[in-house]
Design a protein around this motif. Structure first.
Motif, short mmCIF file in Angstrom:
data_model
loop_
_atom_site.label_atom_id
_atom_site.label_comp_id
_atom_site.label_asym_id
_atom_site.label_seq_id
_atom_site.Cartn_x
_atom_site.Cartn_y
_atom_site.Cartn_z
N HIS A 39 7.30 13.79 0.77
CA HIS A 39 6.51 12.89 1.60
C HIS A 39 7.15 12.71 2.98
N LYS A 43 5.28 13.59 6.57
CA LYS A 43 5.14 12.60 7.64
C LYS A 43 5.88 13.00 8.91
N TYR A 132 -2.09 10.63 3.92
CA TYR A 132 -2.45 9.24 4.15
C TYR A 132 -2.15 8.44 2.90
N ASN A 133 -1.23 7.48 3.03
CA ASN A 133 -0.85 6.60 1.92
C ASN A 133 -0.52 7.36 0.63
N GLY A 134 0.21 8.46 0.77
CA GLY A 134 0.64 9.21 -0.40
C GLY A 134 -0.32 10.30 -0.85
N TYR A 146 -1.69 13.93 -5.23
CA TYR A 146 -1.33 12.52 -5.25
C TYR A 146 -0.52 12.25 -6.51
N ASN A 168 -8.55 7.86 10.16
CA ASN A 168 -8.22 6.91 9.09
C ASN A 168 -8.20 5.45 9.50
N GLN A 224 -8.99 3.51 2.61
CA GLN A 224 -8.05 2.39 2.48
C GLN A 224 -6.73 2.89 1.90
#
Length: 224
Positions: A39, A43, A132-134, A146, A168, A224
């Motif tokens: 991760h 990023k 995005y968020n994992g 994921y 996003n 989200q």
């Protein structure tokens, strides 16, 4: 400015490497959480990875393999393990070079500079993922990862998710999504979009991403 990601368990060694790498006007970060190596890679989007073999949780071979699933970014192993088998495994996993500890900082910088010059003179190598968020969207193979689970997406599902992740922080209208789907000249009407959204939501929910796509009534969708 080239970005170097350091995956090294020894605090003193990685701090010395960061200090010297930055002297050569490269940017550098070190992984702090060794459960989050992949991760961090997604990023930070480094131009080169320095990877030790002996690491907490999973070894460097494991993380090299994970990175190679989505990117051809140069990876250089740095390790006190120097058997022929270790070197062969590193190269077979996709490593670009192997530096034995203890090493000269001058030699390290020379190797990094040579690999960066060679790599980015002849090709524009990038990470082929969006995160995005994992949730990690593979742009090359049209799949989503994921929590170590991977699902395949149809062409339309991929384009919908790509559009939402790229925007996003914004509500994306149905018209904008349909225009993205029309780019390949296939006809997509309003009902077809609804079917694809519902099918995508079901896939996301099954892998733990419940309510990942939110509906904004009269406006469109947002993740989200």
């Amino acid at each position: 400015m080239f970005k170097i990601m350091i995956v090294e368990d020894d605090y003193k060694i990685r701090e010395i490497m960061i200090e010297n790498i930055k002297k050569w006007n490269f940017d550098a970060i070190a992984v702090e959480d060794f459960n989050e190596v992949f991760h961090t890679f997604v990023k930070y989007e480094p131009d080169l990875v320095l990877m030790d073999i002996n690491l907490p949780c999973f070894d460097g071979f494991y993380w090299c393999n994970k990175i190679r699933e989505v990117s051809r970014v140069p990876i250089v192993f740095i390790s006190s393990r120097n058997t022929n088998m270790d070197i062969i495994m590193a190269i077979n996993m996709g490593a670009d070079d192997f530096i034995q500890k203890p090493f000269s900082l001058d030699v390290l910088i020379a190797k990094l500079t040579a690999i960066l010059r060679r790599t980015y003179s002849y090709s524009n190598i990038e990470s082929n993922v969006l995160e995005y968020n994992g949730a990690i969207l593979n742009l090359k193979d049209c799949n989503l990862m994921y929590n170590e689970e991977k699902i395949d997406l149809t062409k339309n599902e991929f384009k919908i998710l790509y559009t939402l992740i790229k925007n996003n922080r914004e509500v994306v209208s149905r018209d904008k999504i349909m225009k993205a789907l029309w780019e390949d000249e296939s006809f997509v009407d309003d009902n077809t979009l609804t079917v694809n959204i519902n099918r995508l939501r079901k896939k996301l929910s099954d892998m733990g991403l419940t309510d990942f796509i939110q509906t904004k009534k009269g406006q469109g969708y947002i993740i989200q």
